[in-house]
Design an enzyme around this catalytic site. Structure first.
Site, PDB file in Angstrom:
ATOM      1  N   GLU A 210     -16.426  35.761 -48.867  1.00 45.84           N
ATOM      2  CA  GLU A 210     -15.792  35.286 -47.628  1.00 45.84           C
ATOM      3  C   GLU A 210     -15.079  36.483 -47.023  1.00 45.84           C
ATOM      4  O   GLU A 210     -13.979  36.832 -47.452  1.00 45.84           O
ATOM      5  CB  GLU A 210     -14.776  34.188 -47.924  1.00 45.84           C
ATOM      6  CG  GLU A 210     -15.372  32.888 -48.384  1.00 45.84           C
ATOM      7  CD  GLU A 210     -16.156  32.195 -47.303  1.00 45.84           C
ATOM      8  OE1 GLU A 210     -16.051  32.582 -46.119  1.00 45.84           O
ATOM      9  OE2 GLU A 210     -16.907  31.279 -47.647  1.00 45.84           O
TER      10      GLU A 210
ATOM     11  N   CYS B  78      -9.130  34.987 -40.997  1.00 48.67           N
ATOM     12  CA  CYS B  78     -10.467  35.563 -40.807  1.00 48.67           C
ATOM     13  C   CYS B  78     -11.220  34.878 -39.677  1.00 48.67           C
ATOM     14  O   CYS B  78     -12.071  35.485 -39.035  1.00 48.67           O
ATOM     15  CB  CYS B  78     -11.252  35.498 -42.113  1.00 48.67           C
ATOM     16  SG  CYS B  78     -11.251  33.873 -42.862  1.00 48.67           S
TER      17      CYS B  78
HETATM   18  P1  NAD Z   1      -7.430  45.338 -48.489  1.00 45.74           P
HETATM   19  O1  NAD Z   1      -8.821  45.490 -48.020  1.00 45.74           O
HETATM   20  O2  NAD Z   1      -6.828  46.415 -49.330  1.00 45.74           O
HETATM   21  O3  NAD Z   1      -7.251  43.992 -49.333  1.00 45.74           O
HETATM   22  C1  NAD Z   1      -7.767  42.750 -48.933  1.00 45.74           C
HETATM   23  C2  NAD Z   1      -7.731  41.862 -50.170  1.00 45.74           C
HETATM   24  O4  NAD Z   1      -8.665  42.361 -51.124  1.00 45.74           O
HETATM   25  C3  NAD Z   1      -6.384  41.877 -50.901  1.00 45.74           C
HETATM   26  O5  NAD Z   1      -6.138  40.573 -51.390  1.00 45.74           O
HETATM   27  C4  NAD Z   1      -6.576  42.870 -52.053  1.00 45.74           C
HETATM   28  O6  NAD Z   1      -5.797  42.556 -53.188  1.00 45.74           O
HETATM   29  C5  NAD Z   1      -8.035  42.696 -52.359  1.00 45.74           C
HETATM   30  N1  NAD Z   1      -8.656  43.898 -52.868  1.00 45.74           N
HETATM   31  C6  NAD Z   1      -8.587  45.144 -52.351  1.00 45.74           C
HETATM   32  N2  NAD Z   1      -9.321  46.002 -53.077  1.00 45.74           N
HETATM   33  C7  NAD Z   1      -9.859  45.289 -54.088  1.00 45.74           C
HETATM   34  C8  NAD Z   1     -10.730  45.595 -55.168  1.00 45.74           C
HETATM   35  N3  NAD Z   1     -11.225  46.822 -55.344  1.00 45.74           N
HETATM   36  N4  NAD Z   1     -11.068  44.601 -56.011  1.00 45.74           N
HETATM   37  C9  NAD Z   1     -10.617  43.342 -55.832  1.00 45.74           C
HETATM   38  N5  NAD Z   1      -9.799  42.992 -54.828  1.00 45.74           N
HETATM   39  C10 NAD Z   1      -9.436  43.951 -53.965  1.00 45.74           C
HETATM   40  O7  NAD Z   1      -6.548  45.162 -47.228  1.00 45.74           O
HETATM   41  P2  NAD Z   1      -5.191  44.458 -46.889  1.00 45.74           P
HETATM   42  O8  NAD Z   1      -4.309  45.483 -46.241  1.00 45.74           O
HETATM   43  O9  NAD Z   1      -4.594  43.653 -47.975  1.00 45.74           O
HETATM   44  O10 NAD Z   1      -5.744  43.499 -45.793  1.00 45.74           O
HETATM   45  C11 NAD Z   1      -6.357  44.070 -44.661  1.00 45.74           C
HETATM   46  C12 NAD Z   1      -7.702  43.581 -44.372  1.00 45.74           C
HETATM   47  O11 NAD Z   1      -8.215  42.679 -45.327  1.00 45.74           O
HETATM   48  C13 NAD Z   1      -7.657  42.804 -43.094  1.00 45.74           C
HETATM   49  O12 NAD Z   1      -7.873  43.667 -42.022  1.00 45.74           O
HETATM   50  C14 NAD Z   1      -8.740  41.809 -43.221  1.00 45.74           C
HETATM   51  O13 NAD Z   1      -9.934  42.347 -42.701  1.00 45.74           O
HETATM   52  C15 NAD Z   1      -8.945  41.652 -44.685  1.00 45.74           C
HETATM   53  N6  NAD Z   1      -8.492  40.352 -45.168  1.00 45.74           N
HETATM   54  C16 NAD Z   1      -9.333  39.315 -44.997  1.00 45.74           C
HETATM   55  C17 NAD Z   1      -8.958  38.069 -45.425  1.00 45.74           C
HETATM   56  C18 NAD Z   1      -9.856  36.892 -45.228  1.00 45.74           C
HETATM   57  O14 NAD Z   1      -9.381  35.775 -45.193  1.00 45.74           O
HETATM   58  N7  NAD Z   1     -11.176  37.086 -45.159  1.00 45.74           N
HETATM   59  C19 NAD Z   1      -7.702  37.884 -46.003  1.00 45.74           C
HETATM   60  C20 NAD Z   1      -6.866  38.985 -46.184  1.00 45.74           C
HETATM   61  C21 NAD Z   1      -7.277  40.225 -45.764  1.00 45.74           C
END
Ligand code: NAD
Length: 486
Positions: free
Chosen positions: A257, A291
């Site tokens: 997702e 999202c």
């Molecule tokens: P991010 O990409 O670092 O993290 C997003 C999520 O993924 C966090 O919960 C983080 O713990 C997890 N994550 C990151 N790297 C991971 C890895 N290697 N393995 C497993 N989990 C990992 O960014 P962020 O600053 O937390 O959020 C920014 C971006 O994330 C947003 O711009 C958005 O695009 C996306 N996001 C999407 C949703 C959604 O509902 N689809 C929710 C939160 C964030």
């Protein structure tokens, strides 16, 4: 931004490993920050590799029991978890607001909706059925049985700490799988409270393990582990692609997702007031960190002026503040990373010629508050037009050609949610077919109920987390053919 009527102490956050709520084996932890005050309100334990291994052993052992547990018993435990979660919604909502920032009414509604989701998945689990295929010769029985896929590794983010996790937990548990959840480090306590509702309802030890820690270390360890049979992730497209590649190299199926960039088509015959009211509410809900948020507005030239006027008026009227204040309609963004991203995206768009019709700036210098923002005439080359803003920024452009509107909607590789406003049933049906998205909502905001599919296509991922489709991802089909020699 004060006057908080309800107060609650932020709880201690533990890992749940092999049925024990406890700290990390080496005692390591990281701070949890209240985004409205920037104060440290608690600590989140950072699981070690040995904690992860214990979680894996426990999930493997529990799977042998849970897969054999009668679906009706699973259903009863899940119904109990739903009841407990609903009864605790007030308290868990307050905790969520402290760590995530959203208005407390929205946080409490998220928890209540979580109970609704558990209940729906519990019911759906009772409907998993096998099938008999008529054989071509006598004495042969051909059966297809649906088995739980096995232990699941799941990763959920901070924007909906309960809602994102409850979909994965409920689908896995209803299907007879066990699950190791890596919850969101930024917002760990409300997610832990969700898990506690399951354990307090009698879910056997090891069916859910909950860990927090270094995301890439945990995903690398769990996805590669032979015990884990399925991966489910909610988060950014970039991370989703990395995890899907890793899972692919292990031949493990994934549910992804991922991000979106919600296009909104407002045709010349749309009910402009209705569209502006609904879309303004949807855009700034959860400070835009959704999202499926409407993001790229493509408005027909003929109604551009009245739509913009109504939308900007709505955006300017939103009361921004601490989510604990019952008057607050929009809280801060959830952490400093999003605040920096909003400032960067607005500055970049303005430098490229976009106009600021509302907001555009941080509010104050304490707490991660950002104004509900409307940018117009945004060039296609602006970063915000191509990257998911994931914050309170609406991008409003106009166009006089419906085919061009569709082309712009489908321009980006994302395909999560799209929105259409028109009074014409023929155009609604036509656009429903032509828009490339997993979910299309026409003249209202009708996404996210337990019984309807929830998922994207293209770069927004694959698989479904709602509707009857959601359980499929946690089941495998086995074909058994038997020639009776008796
Ligand atoms: P991010 O990409 O670092 O993290 C997003 C999520 O993924 C966090 O919960 C983080 O713990 C997890 N994550 C990151 N790297 C991971 C890895 N290697 N393995 C497993 N989990 C990992 O960014 P962020 O600053 O937390 O959020 C920014 C971006 O994330 C947003 O711009 C958005 O695009 C996306 N996001 C999407 C949703 C959604 O509902 N689809 C929710 C939160 C964030």
């Amino acid at each position: 931004m004060t006057n908080h009527n309800e107060q609650i102490a932020y709880p201690r956050v533990d890992l749940l490993i092999a049925g024990q709520w406890r700290q990390a084996s080496d005692g390591a932890s990281a701070p949890v920050i209240n985004p409205a005050t920037e104060e440290e309100i608690g600590r989140v334990p950072i699981a070690t590799l040995s904690d992860l291994e214990q979680a894996v052993l426990s999930t493997e052992k529990a799977f042998q029991v849970w897969r054999q547990t009668a679906p009706h018993e699973r259903y009863q435990i899940m119904k109990g978890a739903a009841r407990l979660l609903a009864a605790r919604a007030r308290e868990i909502g307050l905790i969520m607001t402290l760590e995530q920032g959203k208005p407390v009414a929205q946080a409490q509604a998220e928890v209540a909706n979580g109970a609704d989701l558990i209940e729906w998945f519990a019911e759906e689990g009772r409907r998993i059925s096998n099938r008999l295929i008529p054989a071509r010769i006598a004495n042969v029985e051909q059966r297809v049985i649906r088995d739980p896929i096995g232990p699941v590794a799941a990763f959920t983010p901070w924007n909906f700490p309960v809602n994102q996790a409850v979909r994965k937990i409920s689908a896995a548990v209803a299907a007879g799988c066990t699950i190791i959840l890596k919850g969101p480090e930024d917002t760990p306590a409300s997610c832990a409270a969700l898990v506690a509702a399951f354990t307090d309802a009698g879910l056997p030890e090891g069916v859910i393990n909950l860990v927090y820690g270094n995301p890439s270390q945990i995903s690398d360890y769990l996805i590669k582990h032979p015990v884990v049979r399925k991966v489910s992730f909610t988060g950014s497209t970039a991370v989703g692609k990395q995890l899907a590649s890793l899972a692919g190299s292990q031949m493990k199926p994934v549910t992804m997702e991922l991000g979106g960039h919600g296009p909104v088509l407002i045709l010349s015959d749309a009910d402009v007031e209705r569209a502006a009211t609904i879309l303004c509410g949807a855009k700034y809900r959860n400070a835009g960190q959704i999202c499926t948020a409407p993001t790229r507005f493509i408005v027909h030239d003929k109604i551009r002026a009245p739509f913009l006027e109504a939308f900007v008026e709505g955006a300017k009227a939103i009361r921004v503040g601490n989510g604990l204040d019952p008057e607050t309609q929009m809280g801060p963004v959830a952490h400093e990373r999003r605040l920096a991203a909003m400032e960067m995206l607005v500055a970049d768009a303005v430098a490229q010629g976009a106009k600021v019709a509302a907001g555009g700036k941080r509010i104050g210098n304490r707490g991660f508050f950002f104004e509900p923002t409307v940018l117009t005439d945004v060039p296609l080359g602006a970063r915000a037009m191509n990257e998911e803003p994931f914050g309170p920024v609406a991008l409003i452009n106009s166009c006089d050609d419906e085919d061009a509107m569709v082309a712009e909607a489908n321009r980006l590789p994302y395909g999560l949610a799209s929105y259409v406003y028109t009074r014409s049933p023929r155009k609604a049906a036509d656009l429903g077919r032509r828009l490339e998205a997993g979910m299309i909502s026409i003249n209202h905001h009708g996404l996210g109920l337990p019984e309807v599919p929830f998922g994207g296509i293209r770069d927004s991922g694959h698989g479904n987390e709602g509707g009857a489709e959601a359980l499929d991802a946690y089941l495998v089909s086995k074909y058994i053919t038997h020639y009776d020699t008796h």
